[in-house]
Design an enzyme around this catalytic site. Structure first.
Site, PDB file in Angstrom:
ATOM      1  N   PRO A 160       0.781  -1.237   0.000  1.00 42.59           N
ATOM      2  CA  PRO A 160       0.000   0.000   0.000  1.00 42.59           C
ATOM      3  C   PRO A 160       0.817   1.294   0.000  1.00 42.59           C
ATOM      4  CG  PRO A 160      -0.045  -1.008   2.178  1.00 42.59           C
ATOM      5  CD  PRO A 160       0.736  -1.941   1.287  1.00 42.59           C
ATOM      6  N   ASP A 211       2.170   1.557 -12.133  1.00 35.84           N
ATOM      7  CA  ASP A 211       1.094   2.538 -12.187  1.00 35.84           C
ATOM      8  C   ASP A 211       1.119   3.492 -11.008  1.00 35.84           C
ATOM      9  OD1 ASP A 211      -0.075   0.847 -10.316  1.00 35.84           O
ATOM     10  OD2 ASP A 211      -1.134  -0.262 -11.894  1.00 35.84           O
ATOM     11  N   LYS A 224      -2.537   7.023 -14.631  1.00 37.82           N
ATOM     12  CA  LYS A 224      -3.322   8.059 -15.292  1.00 37.82           C
ATOM     13  C   LYS A 224      -2.401   9.067 -15.945  1.00 37.82           C
ATOM     14  CE  LYS A 224      -7.589   7.637 -12.900  1.00 37.82           C
ATOM     15  NZ  LYS A 224      -8.353   7.897 -11.728  1.00 37.82           N
ATOM     16  N   GLY A 248      -0.577  -2.483  -3.819  1.00 39.12           N
ATOM     17  CA  GLY A 248      -1.316  -3.481  -3.038  1.00 39.12           C
ATOM     18  C   GLY A 248      -1.062  -4.886  -3.543  1.00 39.12           C
ATOM     19  N   ASP A 249      -2.145  -5.620  -3.748  1.00 41.23           N
ATOM     20  CA  ASP A 249      -2.080  -6.987  -4.261  1.00 41.23           C
ATOM     21  C   ASP A 249      -2.624  -6.993  -5.693  1.00 41.23           C
ATOM     22  OD1 ASP A 249      -1.942 -10.056  -3.471  1.00 41.23           O
ATOM     23  OD2 ASP A 249      -3.724  -9.722  -4.708  1.00 41.23           O
ATOM     24  N   ILE A 274      -6.353  -8.122  -6.149  1.00 40.18           N
ATOM     25  CA  ILE A 274      -7.467  -7.476  -5.438  1.00 40.18           C
ATOM     26  C   ILE A 274      -7.703  -6.110  -6.078  1.00 40.18           C
ATOM     27  CG2 ILE A 274      -8.303  -6.617  -3.222  1.00 40.18           C
ATOM     28  CD1 ILE A 274      -6.917  -8.929  -1.909  1.00 40.18           C
ATOM     29  N   THR A 319      -2.455  -6.059   0.547  1.00 38.87           N
ATOM     30  CA  THR A 319      -3.532  -5.242  -0.006  1.00 38.87           C
ATOM     31  C   THR A 319      -3.859  -4.077   0.930  1.00 38.87           C
ATOM     32  OG1 THR A 319      -5.703  -5.324  -1.035  1.00 38.87           O
ATOM     33  CG2 THR A 319      -5.442  -6.618   0.980  1.00 38.87           C
ATOM     34  N   ALA A 320      -4.399  -2.997   0.336  1.00 35.05           N
ATOM     35  CA  ALA A 320      -4.677  -1.789   1.125  1.00 35.05           C
ATOM     36  C   ALA A 320      -5.520  -2.102   2.363  1.00 35.05           C
ATOM     37  CB  ALA A 320      -5.373  -0.751   0.253  1.00 35.05           C
ATOM     38  N   MET A 328     -11.778   2.438  -3.647  1.00 35.59           N
ATOM     39  CA  MET A 328     -12.224   3.390  -4.684  1.00 35.59           C
ATOM     40  C   MET A 328     -13.630   3.917  -4.366  1.00 35.59           C
ATOM     41  SD  MET A 328     -10.950   1.084  -7.921  1.00 35.59           S
ATOM     42  CE  MET A 328     -11.572  -0.463  -7.265  1.00 35.59           C
ATOM     43  N   GLY A 382      -2.823   5.541   3.323  1.00 36.18           N
ATOM     44  CA  GLY A 382      -2.447   4.641   4.418  1.00 36.18           C
ATOM     45  C   GLY A 382      -1.026   4.107   4.293  1.00 36.18           C
TER      46      GLY A 382
HETATM   47  N1  SAH Z   1      -4.631  -3.672  -5.814  1.00 36.62           N
HETATM   48  C1  SAH Z   1      -4.783  -2.632  -4.816  1.00 36.62           C
HETATM   49  C2  SAH Z   1      -6.083  -1.861  -4.956  1.00 36.62           C
HETATM   50  C3  SAH Z   1      -6.203  -1.065  -6.239  1.00 36.62           C
HETATM   51  S1  SAH Z   1      -7.725  -0.186  -6.331  1.00 36.62           S
HETATM   52  C4  SAH Z   1      -4.663  -3.267  -3.425  1.00 36.62           C
HETATM   53  O1  SAH Z   1      -4.679  -4.498  -3.296  1.00 36.62           O
HETATM   54  O2  SAH Z   1      -4.557  -2.502  -2.448  1.00 36.62           O
HETATM   55  C5  SAH Z   1      -7.236   1.403  -5.753  1.00 36.62           C
HETATM   56  C6  SAH Z   1      -7.851   1.712  -4.402  1.00 36.62           C
HETATM   57  O3  SAH Z   1      -7.137   1.039  -3.363  1.00 36.62           O
HETATM   58  C7  SAH Z   1      -7.789   3.167  -4.001  1.00 36.62           C
HETATM   59  O4  SAH Z   1      -8.829   3.910  -4.610  1.00 36.62           O
HETATM   60  C8  SAH Z   1      -7.994   3.062  -2.509  1.00 36.62           C
HETATM   61  O5  SAH Z   1      -9.336   2.811  -2.188  1.00 36.62           O
HETATM   62  C9  SAH Z   1      -7.203   1.809  -2.185  1.00 36.62           C
HETATM   63  N2  SAH Z   1      -5.825   2.127  -1.752  1.00 36.62           N
HETATM   64  C10 SAH Z   1      -4.695   1.699  -2.310  1.00 36.62           C
HETATM   65  N3  SAH Z   1      -3.616   2.138  -1.632  1.00 36.62           N
HETATM   66  C11 SAH Z   1      -4.097   2.891  -0.612  1.00 36.62           C
HETATM   67  C12 SAH Z   1      -3.488   3.632   0.450  1.00 36.62           C
HETATM   68  N4  SAH Z   1      -2.175   3.691   0.599  1.00 36.62           N
HETATM   69  N5  SAH Z   1      -4.299   4.267   1.324  1.00 36.62           N
HETATM   70  C13 SAH Z   1      -5.638   4.203   1.200  1.00 36.62           C
HETATM   71  N6  SAH Z   1      -6.264   3.525   0.229  1.00 36.62           N
HETATM   72  C14 SAH Z   1      -5.514   2.870  -0.673  1.00 36.62           C
END
Ligand code: SAH
Length: 251
Positions: free
Chosen positions: A19, A42, A64, A96-97, A100, A125-126, A177, A206
């Protein structure tokens, strides 16, 4: 050995970067980014993590663009295929993962179609990382016996979720999201019977030094969301009330 080198043919490692905090990379992820020949990354991959990538690697950003439009998924898939067909070891690095809400499955389907070998390296994951750093246990015997990860991009994906099933008291709901959809999330959960008094938290950026945790109740979730910026995670459930007591991450 799970990876190949350039002279053995192209290979794609689909790697979760966690995250944000670089210390949350897995050992395997670190090893792979340090020897990658191409890194396709990304928006959610932090600058600190990118600074750890092999200096000689070709870096390809697919987040983006300046006009805020995402690079279409089929173009990303194509980049992975083309670079692997150049016999490169490609690391596809995702926040994250990868499995997910990361479209990792779609990318692998394309690689499989093209008979390109790959591996998957899971990441934190977040939902797991951000709540841990916010002192919010996702489950707790006194609060939640289950946890749901839900996409906030409900309309975009043309699907809906089982709001009846989610609007239960003894579960933790984690919306990815979800900021823009927060009025809808608030209304649907309350219409399906979840009390407006239910504790909620929004965790912004986070696990990074700029992490912020906003807390309140479900009936003010949409208001709370107007104070947060992306990336943010919405957590609904009584476990979020533990944040004040268990918060350990000074920011
Ligand atoms: N594959 C990622 C999620 C991608 S979708 C995972 O497993 O975490 C993108 C969303 O993940 C963001 O809109 C937010 O809701 C969440 N997210 C990812 N990193 C974050 C962070 N550091 N703090 C808070 N939300 C986070």
């Amino acid at each position: 050995m799970t990876t190949t080198t350039a002279n053995q043919g192209g290979f794609v490692s689909l790697v979760g970067a966690g995250p944000g905090d670089p210390d949350l990379l897995t050992v395997k992820a670190l090893r792979l980014i340090q020897k990658a020949e191409v890194v396709v990354y990304d928006r959610l991959v932090s600058d600190e993590i990118m600074s750890m990538v092999n200096q000689d690697a070709e870096l390809i950003y697919v987040g983006k663009k300046l006009n805020h439009h995402c690079v279409p998924q089929d173009q990303i898939n194509q980049v992975l295929v083309v670079k692997a067909q150049e016999n490169k070891h490609v690391v596809r690095l995702k926040g994250g993962d990868p499995f997910i809400f990361g479209r990792g499955g779609e990318e692998l389907e394309k690689l499989a179609l093209e008979s390109i070998p790959y591996e998957v390296v899971p990441g934190i994951t977040a939902a797991a990382g951000c709540t841990a750093y916010a002192g919010i246990p996702l489950t707790h015997r006194d609060h939640a016996q289950s946890v749901h990860f839900i996409t906030g991009h409900l309309k975009k994906e043309g699907m809906d979720v089982d709001w009846n099933g989610l609007a239960k008291g003894n579960t933790t709901l984690v919306f990815y999201m979800g900021l823009k959809e927060s009025p809808n999330i608030q209304a649907r959960l309350m219409n399906h019977g979840l009390s407006g008094e239910t504790s909620v938290a929004i965790i912004e950026r986070g696990t990074t030094p700029r992490q912020r945790v906003l807390t309140g109740t479900l009936d003010c979730l949409a208001d709370l969301a107007t104070q947060a910026i992306s990336p943010s995670l919405i957590v609904v459930g009584s476990v979020t009330s533990l944040h004040k007591e268990l918060n350990w991450f000074d920011n």
